[in-house]
Design a protein around this motif. Structure first.
Motif, PDB file in Angstrom:
ATOM      1  N   MET A   1       0.838  -1.185   0.000  1.00 21.33           N
ATOM      2  CA  MET A   1       0.000   0.000   0.000  1.00 21.33           C
ATOM      3  C   MET A   1       0.877   1.241   0.000  1.00 21.33           C
ATOM      4  N   ASP A   2       0.391   2.290  -0.601  1.00 22.07           N
ATOM      5  CA  ASP A   2       1.135   3.545  -0.578  1.00 22.07           C
ATOM      6  C   ASP A   2       0.887   4.278   0.738  1.00 22.07           C
ATOM      7  N   LYS A   3       1.582   5.377   0.954  1.00 22.80           N
ATOM      8  CA  LYS A   3       1.535   6.111   2.216  1.00 22.80           C
ATOM      9  C   LYS A   3       0.139   6.622   2.535  1.00 22.80           C
ATOM     10  N   LYS A   4      -0.526   7.248   1.585  1.00 28.06           N
ATOM     11  CA  LYS A   4      -1.844   7.839   1.862  1.00 28.06           C
ATOM     12  C   LYS A   4      -2.870   6.767   2.204  1.00 28.06           C
ATOM     13  N   THR A   5      -2.859   5.655   1.501  1.00 29.35           N
ATOM     14  CA  THR A   5      -3.785   4.560   1.793  1.00 29.35           C
ATOM     15  C   THR A   5      -3.509   3.988   3.173  1.00 29.35           C
ATOM     16  N   THR A   6      -2.254   3.819   3.507  1.00 27.39           N
ATOM     17  CA  THR A   6      -1.885   3.312   4.827  1.00 27.39           C
ATOM     18  C   THR A   6      -2.353   4.271   5.911  1.00 27.39           C
ATOM     19  N   ASP A   7      -2.174   5.575   5.700  1.00 27.10           N
ATOM     20  CA  ASP A   7      -2.629   6.576   6.672  1.00 27.10           C
ATOM     21  C   ASP A   7      -4.125   6.459   6.924  1.00 27.10           C
ATOM     22  N   ILE A   8      -4.895   6.313   5.864  1.00 26.05           N
ATOM     23  CA  ILE A   8      -6.355   6.259   5.981  1.00 26.05           C
ATOM     24  C   ILE A   8      -6.803   4.966   6.652  1.00 26.05           C
ATOM     25  N   VAL A   9      -6.261   3.842   6.234  1.00 25.75           N
ATOM     26  CA  VAL A   9      -6.666   2.539   6.760  1.00 25.75           C
ATOM     27  C   VAL A   9      -6.377   2.426   8.255  1.00 25.75           C
ATOM     28  N   LEU A  12      -9.404   3.266  10.522  1.00 26.10           N
ATOM     29  CA  LEU A  12     -10.716   2.668  10.309  1.00 26.10           C
ATOM     30  C   LEU A  12     -11.173   1.768  11.457  1.00 26.10           C
ATOM     31  N   THR A  13     -10.427   0.746  11.776  1.00 31.77           N
ATOM     32  CA  THR A  13     -10.761  -0.169  12.874  1.00 31.77           C
ATOM     33  C   THR A  13      -9.462  -0.742  13.418  1.00 31.77           C
ATOM     34  N   TRP A  14      -9.578  -1.613  14.427  1.00 31.63           N
ATOM     35  CA  TRP A  14      -8.400  -2.317  14.920  1.00 31.63           C
ATOM     36  C   TRP A  14      -7.787  -3.152  13.806  1.00 31.63           C
ATOM     37  N   ILE A  15      -8.643  -3.762  13.001  1.00 29.90           N
ATOM     38  CA  ILE A  15      -8.143  -4.585  11.899  1.00 29.90           C
ATOM     39  C   ILE A  15      -7.412  -3.711  10.882  1.00 29.90           C
ATOM     40  N   GLY A  16      -7.978  -2.540  10.595  1.00 29.78           N
ATOM     41  CA  GLY A  16      -7.317  -1.607   9.691  1.00 29.78           C
ATOM     42  C   GLY A  16      -5.956  -1.177  10.214  1.00 29.78           C
ATOM     43  N   LEU A  17      -5.880  -0.961  11.525  1.00 31.85           N
ATOM     44  CA  LEU A  17      -4.606  -0.586  12.136  1.00 31.85           C
ATOM     45  C   LEU A  17      -3.579  -1.705  11.971  1.00 31.85           C
ATOM     46  N   LEU A  18      -3.999  -2.945  12.195  1.00 33.52           N
ATOM     47  CA  LEU A  18      -3.085  -4.078  12.026  1.00 33.52           C
ATOM     48  C   LEU A  18      -2.646  -4.220  10.565  1.00 33.52           C
ATOM     49  N   ILE A  19      -3.570  -4.007   9.638  1.00 30.25           N
ATOM     50  CA  ILE A  19      -3.222  -4.060   8.213  1.00 30.25           C
ATOM     51  C   ILE A  19      -2.202  -2.968   7.896  1.00 30.25           C
ATOM     52  N   ARG A  26       5.043   1.361   6.461  1.00 30.20           N
ATOM     53  CA  ARG A  26       5.199   1.659   7.887  1.00 30.20           C
ATOM     54  C   ARG A  26       6.091   2.864   8.142  1.00 30.20           C
ATOM     55  N   GLU A  27       7.182   2.985   7.441  1.00 29.06           N
ATOM     56  CA  GLU A  27       8.095   4.109   7.667  1.00 29.06           C
ATOM     57  C   GLU A  27       7.471   5.437   7.247  1.00 29.06           C
ATOM     58  N   GLY A  28       6.826   5.459   6.103  1.00 27.00           N
ATOM     59  CA  GLY A  28       6.229   6.701   5.620  1.00 27.00           C
ATOM     60  C   GLY A  28       5.011   7.120   6.413  1.00 27.00           C
ATOM     61  N   SER A  29       4.306   6.162   6.994  1.00 27.33           N
ATOM     62  CA  SER A  29       3.058   6.436   7.705  1.00 27.33           C
ATOM     63  C   SER A  29       3.198   6.332   9.211  1.00 27.33           C
ATOM     64  N   LYS A  30       4.421   6.393   9.701  1.00 20.42           N
ATOM     65  CA  LYS A  30       4.659   6.210  11.135  1.00 20.42           C
ATOM     66  C   LYS A  30       3.832   7.171  11.991  1.00 20.42           C
ATOM     67  N   PHE A  31       3.700   8.437  11.566  1.00 14.06           N
ATOM     68  CA  PHE A  31       2.950   9.421  12.341  1.00 14.06           C
ATOM     69  C   PHE A  31       1.500   8.987  12.524  1.00 14.06           C
ATOM     70  N   HIS A  32       0.824   8.637  11.441  1.00 15.87           N
ATOM     71  CA  HIS A  32      -0.596   8.291  11.528  1.00 15.87           C
ATOM     72  C   HIS A  32      -0.817   6.931  12.181  1.00 15.87           C
ATOM     73  N   ILE A  33       0.088   5.988  11.961  1.00 12.77           N
ATOM     74  CA  ILE A  33      -0.044   4.682  12.620  1.00 12.77           C
ATOM     75  C   ILE A  33       0.095   4.857  14.125  1.00 12.77           C
ATOM     76  N   ASN A  34       1.065   5.657  14.564  1.00 18.99           N
ATOM     77  CA  ASN A  34       1.254   5.905  15.994  1.00 18.99           C
ATOM     78  C   ASN A  34       0.032   6.595  16.592  1.00 18.99           C
ATOM     79  N   GLN A  35      -0.460   7.594  15.904  1.00 17.75           N
ATOM     80  CA  GLN A  35      -1.587   8.351  16.425  1.00 17.75           C
ATOM     81  C   GLN A  35      -2.848   7.484  16.498  1.00 17.75           C
ATOM     82  N   ALA A  36      -3.087   6.659  15.480  1.00 16.88           N
ATOM     83  CA  ALA A  36      -4.240   5.766  15.495  1.00 16.88           C
ATOM     84  C   ALA A  36      -4.111   4.745  16.630  1.00 16.88           C
TER      85      ALA A  36
END
Length: 88
Positions: A1-9, A12-19, A26-36
């Protein structure tokens, strides 16, 4: 997945966070993954009667704010929870 899709997913849910963590950028979306992750963990406190319900609504609003920021490609911290860093 690209960065923007990863940020959005991630929001969404716990499952989305795990995906997002295991299959996304992971490296490009670290900010949004951490915040979620912080929002979802803080949301667990919503099981406490009365006060927890208000906290649950706050966490939902934070998740919506983070989701909108991810849609716009911004890295805006959510109130109160945005300063917490779980991922390095």
């Amino acid at each position: 997945m690209d960065k923007k899709t990863t940020d959005i997913v991630a929001y969404l849910t716990w499952i989305g966070l795990l995906i997002a963590i295991f299959l996304g950028d992971r490296e490009g979306s670290k900010f949004h993954i951490n915040q979620a992750l912080v929002i979802w963990i803080a949301g667990l406190l919503s099981v406490i009667p009365c006060v927890g319900w208000v906290w649950g609504i706050f966490c939902f609003v934070c998740a919506v704010m983070g989701f909108i920021a991810a849609l716009n490609g911004e890295e805006k911290e959510v109130p109160l929870l945005g300063k917490i860093k779980l991922l390095k």
